[in-house]
Design a protein around this motif. Structure first.
Motif, short mmCIF file in Angstrom:
data_model
loop_
_atom_site.label_atom_id
_atom_site.label_comp_id
_atom_site.label_asym_id
_atom_site.label_seq_id
_atom_site.Cartn_x
_atom_site.Cartn_y
_atom_site.Cartn_z
N GLY A 41 0.81 -1.21 0.00
CA GLY A 41 0.00 0.00 0.00
C GLY A 41 0.84 1.25 0.00
O GLY A 41 2.06 1.22 -0.06
N GLY A 42 0.22 2.39 0.03
CA GLY A 42 0.94 3.64 0.04
C GLY A 42 0.79 4.38 -1.27
O GLY A 42 0.06 3.97 -2.16
N GLU A 43 1.50 5.47 -1.36
CA GLU A 43 1.44 6.33 -2.55
C GLU A 43 2.13 5.67 -3.75
O GLU A 43 3.13 4.98 -3.59
N ILE A 44 1.60 5.93 -4.92
CA ILE A 44 2.21 5.48 -6.17
C ILE A 44 3.28 6.50 -6.54
O ILE A 44 3.00 7.70 -6.62
N ASP A 45 4.50 6.03 -6.76
CA ASP A 45 5.59 6.91 -7.17
C ASP A 45 5.62 6.95 -8.70
O ASP A 45 5.98 5.96 -9.34
N PRO A 46 5.23 8.08 -9.31
CA PRO A 46 5.15 8.14 -10.78
C PRO A 46 6.48 7.85 -11.48
O PRO A 46 6.49 7.21 -12.53
N GLU A 47 7.59 8.30 -10.94
CA GLU A 47 8.89 8.05 -11.58
C GLU A 47 9.24 6.57 -11.57
O GLU A 47 9.73 6.03 -12.57
N LEU A 48 9.01 5.90 -10.44
CA LEU A 48 9.27 4.46 -10.38
C LEU A 48 8.34 3.71 -11.33
O LEU A 48 8.77 2.77 -12.02
N LEU A 49 7.08 4.13 -11.38
CA LEU A 49 6.12 3.47 -12.27
C LEU A 49 6.50 3.68 -13.73
O LEU A 49 6.44 2.73 -14.53
N GLN A 50 6.93 4.87 -14.11
CA GLN A 50 7.36 5.11 -15.49
C GLN A 50 8.52 4.20 -15.86
O GLN A 50 8.54 3.63 -16.95
N GLY A 51 9.48 4.03 -14.97
CA GLY A 51 10.61 3.15 -15.24
C GLY A 51 10.18 1.71 -15.38
O GLY A 51 10.66 0.97 -16.25
N LYS A 52 9.26 1.29 -14.53
CA LYS A 52 8.74 -0.09 -14.58
C LYS A 52 8.01 -0.33 -15.91
O LYS A 52 8.20 -1.37 -16.54
N ILE A 53 7.20 0.62 -16.34
CA ILE A 53 6.48 0.49 -17.61
C ILE A 53 7.48 0.43 -18.77
O ILE A 53 7.33 -0.39 -19.68
N LYS A 54 8.49 1.28 -18.76
CA LYS A 54 9.51 1.25 -19.82
C LYS A 54 10.17 -0.12 -19.92
O LYS A 54 10.29 -0.68 -21.00
N ARG A 55 10.62 -0.64 -18.76
CA ARG A 55 11.37 -1.91 -18.74
C ARG A 55 10.50 -3.12 -19.04
O ARG A 55 10.95 -4.07 -19.68
N GLU A 56 9.24 -3.12 -18.56
CA GLU A 56 8.42 -4.32 -18.64
C GLU A 56 7.40 -4.30 -19.78
O GLU A 56 6.77 -5.33 -20.04
N SER A 57 7.20 -3.17 -20.44
CA SER A 57 6.22 -3.10 -21.51
C SER A 57 6.75 -2.37 -22.75
O SER A 57 6.88 -2.96 -23.81
#
Length: 77
Positions: free
Chosen positions: A29-45
């Protein structure tokens, strides 16, 4: 762990096709970190999407991809 879904748009510096898609992930849980999410999307999709389009003609680098997250929500599907 909570499952989330994000709607996003990715663009590549050279490949003139925009990826409009959704991405799901799990996190504590907790806040979504947009920068971490952007990196995850780049690497995994997005890098795989652009590699599929480019084939062997072009080496796709993560630095050439920009991701804009348009919406996020908890996913119960």
């Amino acid at each position: 762990m909570t499952t989330y879904i994000a709607e996003f748009r990715a663009v590549h510096r050279l490949i003139q096709i925009v990826q409009h898609s959704v991405f799901t992930w799990k996190q504590e849980g907790g806040e979504i970190d947009p920068e971490l999410l952007q990196g995850k999307i780049k690497r995994e999709s997005s890098v795989h999407f652009y590699n599929l389009l480019a084939g062997e003609k072009h080496n796709v680098a993560l630095e050439d991809i920009a991701v804009e997250i348009t919406k996020t929500a908890q996913f119960n599907g």
